[in-house]
Design an enzyme around this catalytic site. Structure first.
Site, PDB file in Angstrom:
ATOM      1  CE  LYS A 162      48.770  42.724  38.267  1.00  0.00           C
ATOM      2  NZ  LYS A 162      47.452  43.328  38.166  1.00  0.00           N
ATOM      3  CD  GLN A 189      44.812  42.648  35.382  1.00  0.00           C
ATOM      4  OE1 GLN A 189      45.394  42.552  36.458  1.00  0.00           O
ATOM      5  NE2 GLN A 189      45.337  43.280  34.356  1.00  0.00           N
ATOM      6  CG  ASP A 227      46.117  48.476  40.613  1.00  0.00           C
ATOM      7  OD1 ASP A 227      47.348  48.436  40.433  1.00  0.00           O
ATOM      8  OD2 ASP A 227      45.324  47.645  40.142  1.00  0.00           O
TER       9      ASP A 227
END
Ligand code: NAP
Length: 233
Positions: A9, A53, A76
């Protein structure tokens, strides 16, 4: 897997000339410390997106934090408000992996309408949102979706009738050629690290036994190189 993802990312952000910052916290970090960092980022007008994460260390519960992220920065799409909007049929942020899967289907002109899609795995980040998206009356939806999990008896009973299989479990070789019908389309979401004697010491495989399904299936996404890069993109 997390490290690979975070690094990819960051690299992609750099390539796109976007600013990103990684906050690598200690494994024994307190709940309060994580929440205060999230609040700081929520209040920073230069930050437009926050990605927590997963998975977290076992003493922390992801849902304590996902619900603290400003829903408008929750790119997300895991905040209860964003998941609620998605399930209601008015999504704001669609979780990346399900969105990547849908982009793949669209790119290859695979219409899911009236097809039987079998989703294996019911996590909040992959299985449930993809089940919701594909079954809703969207242009890219209207599929009949069956969702399977670890309590599903006789998995192959379902996979044998699937036009499309989306497998997100984390178990190598869970699906093989004897479990699919001719012409089935497979999206292999699983990422499994297999130790070997190569220089790296491991290689990555999906949940599907690629070699055993390749002749029988219509198409399959490879691992690595399929759904993973689409998730990042
Ligand atoms: P997860 O939260 O651990 O969920 C796994 C799911 O698989 C659970 O619903 C579990 O059922 C189900 N399951 C376990 N054993 C099963 C079996 N024998 N038969 C049928 N279902 C079974 O995992 P996740 O976060 O969704 O991730 C799944 C996999 O996808 C992992 O390998 C992960 O690394 C990978 N992944 C890849 C990407 C990508 O971009 N390619 C993105 C995210 C995740 P229960 O609910 O009953 O426990």
């Amino acid at each position: 897997a997390s490290k690979i993802y975070v690094n990819s990312k960051a690299k992609t952000f750099k390539k796109l000339n976007c600013y990103s910052e990684i906050f690598q916290l200690d494994e024994d970090v307190s709940k309060e410390r994580v929440i205060s960092l999230i609040e700081k980022l929520n209040n920073d007008s230069l930050v437009h997106g926050i990605l927590l994460q997963l998975p977290l260390p076992s003493h922390l519960d992801a849902y304590d934090f996902l619900s603290k992220i400003n829903p408008l920065k929750d790119v997300d799409g895991f905040h209860p408000e964003n998941l609620g909007l998605l399930f209601q049929g008015t999504p704001r942020f669609i979780p990346c992996t399900p969105l990547g899967c849908i982009e793949i289907l669209e790119y290859y002109k695979i219409d899911v309408k009236s097809k039987h899609v079998v989703v294996i795995g019911r996590s909040n980040i992959v299985g449930k949102p993809i089940m919701s998206l594909l079954s809703q009356p969207f242009k890219k939806g209207n599929a009949t979706v069956t969702i399977c999990h670890s309590y599903t008896k006789d998995l192959s009973k379902y996979t044998m009738s699937a036009d499309i299989i989306i497998c997100a479990v984390g178990k190598p070789n869970l699906i093989n050629g004897n479990m699919i019908k001719d012409g089935c389309i497979i999206l292999d979401v699983g990422i499994n690290r297999i130790n070997d004697s190569s220089e790296k010491g491991y290689h990555i495989v999906g949940d599907v036994d690629y070699d055993s399904v390749i002749d029988k299936s219509h198409s399959i996404t490879p691992v690595p190189g399929g759904v993973g890069p689409m998730t990042i993109s």
